[in-house]
Every structure is written in structure tokens, then in C-alpha cells.
Design an enzyme around this catalytic site. Structure first.
Site, PDB file in Angstrom:
ATOM      1  CG  ASP A 147      -1.887   1.178   1.310  1.00  0.00           C
ATOM      2  OD1 ASP A 147      -3.034   1.151   0.704  1.00  0.00           O
ATOM      3  OD2 ASP A 147      -1.560   2.150   1.721  1.00  0.00           O
TER       4      ASP A 147
ATOM      5  CE  LYS B  43      -3.868   4.618   0.341  1.00  0.00           C
ATOM      6  NZ  LYS B  43      -2.271   4.324   0.956  1.00  0.00           N
TER       7      LYS B  43
ATOM      8  CG  HIS C 135      -4.610   9.481   0.469  1.00  0.00           C
ATOM      9  ND1 HIS C 135      -3.396   9.569   0.240  1.00  0.00           N
ATOM     10  CD2 HIS C 135      -4.656   9.367   1.737  1.00  0.00           C
ATOM     11  CE1 HIS C 135      -2.316   9.023   1.243  1.00  0.00           C
ATOM     12  NE2 HIS C 135      -3.617   8.812   2.291  1.00  0.00           N
TER      13      HIS C 135
HETATM   14  N1  LIG Z   1      -5.464   6.359   3.727  1.00  0.00           N
HETATM   15  C1  LIG Z   1      -4.830   6.741   4.526  1.00  0.00           C
HETATM   16  O1  LIG Z   1      -5.377   8.037   5.111  1.00  0.00           O
HETATM   17  C2  LIG Z   1      -3.726   6.431   5.393  1.00  0.00           C
HETATM   18  C3  LIG Z   1      -3.503   6.971   6.642  1.00  0.00           C
HETATM   19  C4  LIG Z   1      -2.331   6.204   7.427  1.00  0.00           C
HETATM   20  C5  LIG Z   1      -1.690   5.173   6.898  1.00  0.00           C
HETATM   21  N2  LIG Z   1      -2.297   4.474   5.832  1.00  0.00           N
HETATM   22  C6  LIG Z   1      -1.595   3.060   5.357  1.00  0.00           C
HETATM   23  O2  LIG Z   1      -1.660   2.316   6.365  1.00  0.00           O
HETATM   24  C7  LIG Z   1      -0.194   2.094   6.630  1.00  0.00           C
HETATM   25  C8  LIG Z   1      -0.030   1.507   8.074  1.00  0.00           C
HETATM   26  O3  LIG Z   1      -0.626   2.801   8.975  1.00  0.00           O
HETATM   27  P1  LIG Z   1       0.552   3.465   9.775  1.00  0.00           P
HETATM   28  O4  LIG Z   1       2.155   3.567   8.968  1.00  0.00           O
HETATM   29  O5  LIG Z   1      -0.136   4.827  10.158  1.00  0.00           O
HETATM   30  O6  LIG Z   1       0.683   2.856  11.159  1.00  0.00           O
HETATM   31  P2  LIG Z   1       1.025   1.444  11.995  1.00  0.00           P
HETATM   32  O7  LIG Z   1       1.180   0.402  10.932  1.00  0.00           O
HETATM   33  O8  LIG Z   1      -0.245   1.378  12.704  1.00  0.00           O
HETATM   34  O9  LIG Z   1       2.265   1.455  12.883  1.00  0.00           O
HETATM   35  C9  LIG Z   1       3.306   1.579  12.053  1.00  0.00           C
HETATM   36  C10 LIG Z   1       4.424   2.114  13.242  1.00  0.00           C
HETATM   37  O10 LIG Z   1       4.430   0.860  14.005  1.00  0.00           O
HETATM   38  C11 LIG Z   1       5.883   0.624  14.031  1.00  0.00           C
HETATM   39  N3  LIG Z   1       5.855  -1.093  14.037  1.00  0.00           N
HETATM   40  C12 LIG Z   1       5.561  -1.772  13.111  1.00  0.00           C
HETATM   41  N4  LIG Z   1       5.456  -3.178  13.713  1.00  0.00           N
HETATM   42  C13 LIG Z   1       5.884  -3.262  14.892  1.00  0.00           C
HETATM   43  C14 LIG Z   1       5.946  -4.198  15.666  1.00  0.00           C
HETATM   44  N5  LIG Z   1       5.780  -5.586  15.281  1.00  0.00           N
HETATM   45  N6  LIG Z   1       6.288  -4.006  16.995  1.00  0.00           N
HETATM   46  C15 LIG Z   1       6.571  -2.616  17.233  1.00  0.00           C
HETATM   47  N7  LIG Z   1       6.331  -1.767  16.549  1.00  0.00           N
HETATM   48  C16 LIG Z   1       5.982  -2.047  14.915  1.00  0.00           C
HETATM   49  C17 LIG Z   1       6.481   0.849  13.001  1.00  0.00           C
HETATM   50  O11 LIG Z   1       7.917   1.036  13.342  1.00  0.00           O
HETATM   51  P3  LIG Z   1       9.141   0.502  12.144  1.00  0.00           P
HETATM   52  O12 LIG Z   1       8.935   0.883  10.939  1.00  0.00           O
HETATM   53  O13 LIG Z   1      10.293   0.862  12.788  1.00  0.00           O
HETATM   54  O14 LIG Z   1       8.818  -0.956  12.469  1.00  0.00           O
HETATM   55  C18 LIG Z   1       5.773   2.337  12.806  1.00  0.00           C
HETATM   56  O15 LIG Z   1       6.331   3.356  13.765  1.00  0.00           O
HETATM   57  C19 LIG Z   1       0.605   2.886   6.215  1.00  0.00           C
HETATM   58  O16 LIG Z   1       2.023   2.589   5.908  1.00  0.00           O
HETATM   59  C20 LIG Z   1      -0.075   3.491   4.907  1.00  0.00           C
HETATM   60  O17 LIG Z   1       0.213   2.429   3.993  1.00  0.00           O
HETATM   61  C21 LIG Z   1      -3.177   5.003   4.993  1.00  0.00           C
END
Ligand SMILES: NC(=O)c1ccc[n+]([C@@H]2O[C@H](COP(=O)([O-])OP(=O)(O)OC[C@H]3O[C@@H](n4cnc5c(N)ncnc54)[C@H](OP(=O)(O)O)[C@@H]3O)[C@@H](O)[C@H]2O)c1
Length: 273
Positions: free
Chosen positions: A48, A78, A111
Site C-alpha cells: 500500500d 492513491k 486518499h
Molecule cells: N489512507 C490513509 O489516509 C492512510 C493513513 C495512514 C496510513 N495509511 C496506510 O496504512 C499503513 C499503516 O499505517 P501507519 O503507518 O499509519 O501505522 P501502523 O502500521 O499502525 O504503525 C506503524 C508504526 O509501528 C511500528 N511497528 C511496526 N510493526 C511493529 C511491531 N511488530 N512492533 C512494534 N512496532 C512496530 C513501525 O515502526 P518500524 O517501521 O520501525 O517497524 C511504525 O512506527 C501506512 O503505512 C499506509 O500505507 C493510510
């Protein structure tokens, strides 16, 4: 939910793997490329990205460089907020598709809903009809936005990607999407790390001999939601995929669901489970 290859069928028949890698804040260049490489090696088949993330080029490069055939990887990107409007959206898609360099996109999402979202959606319909994106959908749409779109579109969006985790269990939205055959996709499933070390999540994780992150990912999967945790770390990318060998009990799912309403409740292992 059997294994990492398990897919959900979108409303147009296209299959999307239940687990994907999110690459928001994976730095453009080596970091983003490595994350995608490690994910594909681990068995992830969904990535994604977004124009806004600035790493479409790296996602495409890593997918092309991998031994996994293009057709086996599901890639989402997006339309960013500043590119809304009919012509602008068509052009923005062409730029994203070119940056990815994968011939076509699997899923193209709006998005965020902006003022002229209806014009942008007309562009997405055209992109879908052209076959340049195998499915189209939206992100951050509330029920109101979806109702508005559904009232005036020949195509039902395949996906609505929203923030979704036990502390933001959007039950009404999930039910609405289900009723209209729109697949919910959970972003920030690990709460961006903010609530990852919540005491209840830790207790439940210890009970299942799993990590806190694995509990949160499994919770989304057991709601039949496609989930896209982000990590740039090889070990954590692997850890986040190791969620297919256990099941959260109904009672514990109900407990986790309730955290949205009241995060002060305490999980008690002596409850009948
Ligand atoms: N459509 C939208 O508006 C929107 C908004 C936000 C996000 N997204 C999508 O959703 C994806 C995921 O959401 P997100 O990036 O906001 O947050 P998330 O997946 O909830 O959290 C990511 C954070 O958690 C850490 N992490 C990952 N695996 C871990 C584990 N097993 N143990 C401890 N920490 C861990 C990562 O650090 P490390 O990288 O150092 O492991 C990073 O700091 C995004 O990358 C994006 O593709 C979409």
C-alpha cells in the site's frame, strides 16, 4: 484465515490479500525498497503506497526486482488532495502509474474526500474502465460520503481504507461497508505505535504468547478486514505476518471491541474464555 496468501474477493471479483505492507514514512530510496523486498520475501503479496508517501518509484522498483511475478503482487496507490478534479485526477493517475512502472495499478483510491470529489470519482471510473487500475475505491470516507457516492455512481467502490483498530473500532462504518459489498481496509492497525503498549493489549498478547502487534493485526483479520501494518524493519515485517497460527477467542474479540468505548476496562484471564 488460513495463511499469508489468503485473499478477500472484492465486489468486482478481483482478489486482494488480507495482509499487506504499508509504506507510509518508509523513506524514499533504500529504506522503502528494502521494506518491500523483505515483505515479498516473507510472503506478503500486497503493498500500500500513495503519491503522498513519495516512494511509488521505490515500490515499483522493488516489485520489479523481486522474483515474485508482477501479477502475484497487489499494489495500491492513491490520489492526493491537491490533485482532485476530473482532468487533474486523470493526470495524477498517469504520473503515479508511470512512477510505479508496473504497467497497471491493482487499486487506485481517493486518499481523502475533498470538495470536488465527485469530479475525481468520474476520473477514477474512466481509469477503471480503461483497465489501467483493476479496482477503484476510496479512503477516509464516512457513511455520509459513501451514501453520496453510491447515489450517483454506476460502480460501487471496491474498498474504503480507514483507520481501524480496537481503540477506533468503526463498527457502524464496517457494517455499512459490508452491507454494500465494500471491503474495509484497516490503516494504522498498530495505532501508529501510540497504543501498542497498552496494558490490556500486553496482557492479551502474553496470554496467547504473541506480540502486541500480532494481537492488533489478528483482531482486524478476524473482523474480515484487510490490514496493512507498516514497518521498515525486517524482523518486524516478519513478526507482523506471523498471525495465521492462532485465533483470538470470541470473548477476547468482544473485550478488544469494547476498548473503543472504554479503554479503562481491564482484561482478566480468569474470565471464562
Ligand atoms: N489512507 C490513509 O489516509 C492512510 C493513513 C495512514 C496510513 N495509511 C496506510 O496504512 C499503513 C499503516 O499505517 P501507519 O503507518 O499509519 O501505522 P501502523 O502500521 O499502525 O504503525 C506503524 C508504526 O509501528 C511500528 N511497528 C511496526 N510493526 C511493529 C511491531 N511488530 N512492533 C512494534 N512496532 C512496530 C513501525 O515502526 P518500524 O517501521 O520501525 O517497524 C511504525 O512506527 C501506512 O503505512 C499506509 O500505507 C493510510
Amino acid at each position: 484465515m488460513k495463511n499469508i496468501g489468503t485473499t478477500a474477493k472484492l465486489n468486482n471479483g478481483v482478489e486482494i490479500p488480507y495482509l499487506g505492507l504499508g509504506v507510509y514514512q518508509a523513506r524514499a530510496g533504500q529504506q522503502a525498497q528494502n521494506a518491500v523486498k523483505w515483505a515479498l520475501e516473507t510472503g506478503y503479496r500486497q503493498i500500500d503506497t500513495a503519491k503522498f508517501y513519495g516512494n511509488e518509484r521505490d515500490v515499483g522498483e522493488a516489485v520489479r526486482a523481486s522474483a515474485v511475478p508482477r501479477a502475484e503482487v497487489f499494489v495500491t496507490t492513491k490520489l492526493w488532495n491537491s490533485d482532485h478534479g476530473y482532468e487533474q485526477a486523470l493526470q495524477a493517475f498517469e504520473r503515479s502509474n508511470k512512477a510505479l512502472g508496473l504497467d497497471y495499478v491493482d487499486l487506485y483510491l481517493i486518499h481523502w474526500p475533498q470538495g470536488n470529489r465527485a469530479d475525481s470519482w468520474r476520473a477514477l471510473l474512466e481509469i477503471y474502465e480503461s483497465g489501467k487500475s483493476r479496482a477503484i475505491g476510496v479512503s477516509n470516507y464516512t457513511i455520509r460520503h459513501l451514501e453520496e457516492l453510491l447515489s450517483d455512481s454506476p460502480v460501487v467502490p471496491a474498498v474504503n481504507q480507514v483507520e481501524f483498530h480496537p481503540f477506533l473500532y468503526q463498527k457502524d462504518l464496517l457494517e455499512f461497508c459490508r452491507a454494500h459489498d465494500i471491503q474495509l481496509q484497516a490503516y494504522s492497525p498498530l495505532t501508529k505505535g501510540y497504543r501498542l503498549n497498552d496494558a490490556n493489549i500486553t496482557r492479551i498478547a502474553e496470554h496467547y504468547s504473541k506480540s502486541n502487534a500480532q494481537i492488533l493485526i489478528r483482531w482486524a483479520l478476524q473482523h474480515d478486514v484487510v490490514v496493512i501494518p507498516k514497518s521498515s524493519n525486517q524482523g518486524r515485517i516478519q513478526e507482523n505476518a506471523d498471525v495465521f497460527d492462532f485465533e483470538i477467542s470470541e470473548a477476547d474479540m468482544a473485550f478488544l471491541d469494547a476498548l473503543d468505548e472504554d479503554s479503562h476496562i481491564t482484561w482478566d484471564p480468569s474470565d471464562v474464555r
